[in-house]
Design an enzyme around this catalytic site. Structure first.
Site, PDB file in Angstrom:
ATOM      1  N   HIS A  48       1.360   5.619  -3.637  1.00  0.00           N
ATOM      2  CA  HIS A  48       2.600   4.807  -3.532  1.00  0.00           C
ATOM      3  C   HIS A  48       3.682   5.622  -2.810  1.00  0.00           C
ATOM      4  CE1 HIS A  48       1.339   1.778  -6.577  1.00  0.00           C
ATOM      5  NE2 HIS A  48       1.012   2.732  -7.508  1.00  0.00           N
ATOM      6  N   ARG A  73      -3.645  12.217  -4.591  1.00  0.00           N
ATOM      7  CA  ARG A  73      -4.281  11.184  -4.881  1.00  0.00           C
ATOM      8  C   ARG A  73      -4.553  10.119  -3.658  1.00  0.00           C
ATOM      9  NH1 ARG A  73      -1.264   6.977  -9.309  1.00  0.00           N
ATOM     10  NH2 ARG A  73       0.579   7.223  -7.675  1.00  0.00           N
ATOM     11  N   ASP A  87     -11.684  17.490   4.226  1.00  0.00           N
ATOM     12  CA  ASP A  87     -12.037  18.166   5.277  1.00  0.00           C
ATOM     13  C   ASP A  87     -10.527  18.746   5.545  1.00  0.00           C
ATOM     14  OD1 ASP A  87     -14.537  17.769   5.706  1.00  0.00           O
ATOM     15  OD2 ASP A  87     -14.406  16.207   7.519  1.00  0.00           O
ATOM     16  N   GLU A 152      -6.722   2.882 -15.567  1.00  0.00           N
ATOM     17  CA  GLU A 152      -5.244   2.166 -15.471  1.00  0.00           C
ATOM     18  C   GLU A 152      -5.233   0.811 -15.918  1.00  0.00           C
ATOM     19  OE1 GLU A 152      -3.092   3.556 -12.382  1.00  0.00           O
ATOM     20  OE2 GLU A 152      -4.746   3.740 -11.017  1.00  0.00           O
ATOM     21  N   ASP A 178       0.589   1.097 -14.934  1.00  0.00           N
ATOM     22  CA  ASP A 178      -0.416  -0.023 -14.554  1.00  0.00           C
ATOM     23  C   ASP A 178      -1.080  -0.659 -15.792  1.00  0.00           C
ATOM     24  OD1 ASP A 178      -0.246  -0.597 -11.753  1.00  0.00           O
ATOM     25  OD2 ASP A 178      -0.934   1.504 -11.463  1.00  0.00           O
TER      26      ASP A 178
END
Length: 257
Positions: A48, A73, A87, A152, A178
């Site tokens: 987000h 996230r 990586d 969620e 959510d």
């Protein structure tokens, strides 16, 4: 020389509460300020917030070597993106909208090198291996990756036992906003039905021997989540802290005359 220890993963086994903060400003300078606060973990939000690979990399650099651990996230459960972020040097990933045991198992495979996973080998070019300066990186990296599955939705809750049964999922993180929307409460995580679902989920997660996480921005809700079993708690977000303090300061000194 092995891959560096994932201190977040090691701390999950201690049983102590780990408090964290969302980094949503997508700026390394702002995240470096968060580092000085002493949070156990800082989440670089790629779902987000307007983070890309370069801004994630820069924030990993400023968190590295501090008392805080980095969590990234992702916006989606895509193996190619998981590979790129690992990586870059991320060792703990949170993936949203996990709704089945099979999806959780696919995520575990994506964060691991063969033969137990599908992560592509390119460590010679990766910051994670200190650009090939860690000779044993590929054979030791799997043990230092931590996976947080975000549940969620009602479908995720229905599949919670299957998700918890997947070896390699270290933490299940309940997303209240959510979840409340999916339950028909439009983002209101204080609705009794939503609170009951969160309480039940957190208890089941801890009962399965996994770390349980969630997020709130008020002390009373955070205290409830901790009481219900959450030991990975997000207690703030940089953007909201900035906005709240800025607005309150402006309101105190605004001359309406």
């Amino acid at each position: 020389m092995p891959a560096p220890e994932n201190r977040f993963k090691s701390a999950l086994g201690s049983g102590r509460r780990l408090t964290g903060c969302w980094a949503a400003l997508a700026d390394a300078y702002a995240t470096e300020v968060l580092v000085t606060a002493g949070f156990d973990w800082i989440l670089i939000d790629g779902e987000h917030a307007p983070n890309d690979l370069r801004s994630i990399s820069a924030q990993l650099q400023v968190i590295d070597g501090s008392a805080s651990s980095a969590v990234v996230r992702l916006p989606m459960a895509e193996p190619w993106l998981i590979k790129q972020v690992l990586d870059l040097g991320a060792q703990t990933l949170m993936v949203p909208m996990v709704e089945s045991g099979a999806a959780a198992a696919d995520l575990v495979a994506a964060v691991r090198y063969p033969p137990t996973g599908i992560r592509g080998l390119g460590s010679a070019l990766a910051r994670a291996s200190r650009f090939n300066a860690v000779p044993d990186y590929v054979v030791t990296a799997n043990d230092q990756v931590s996976l947080i599955a975000q549940v969620e939705t009602r479908a995720g809750l229905a599949a919670l036992d299957d998700i918890l049964a997947v070896e390699g999922v270290d933490c299940v993180f309940i997303g209240p906003a959510d979840l409340s929307a999916d339950m028909g409460h439009g983002g209101d995580a204080t609705a009794p039905q939503v609170r009951d679902a969160i309480r039940d989920a957190l208890g089941r997660i801890r009962g399965a021997g996994k770390a349980a996480g969630s997020i709130a921005f008020d002390d009373a809700t955070l205290a409830d989540y901790a009481k219900w079993g959450a030991n990975v708690l997000a207690v703030g977000a940089d953007l909201l802290m900035l906005a709240g303090t800025a607005r309150a300061t402006a309101a105190r000194w605004k001359d309406d005359g």
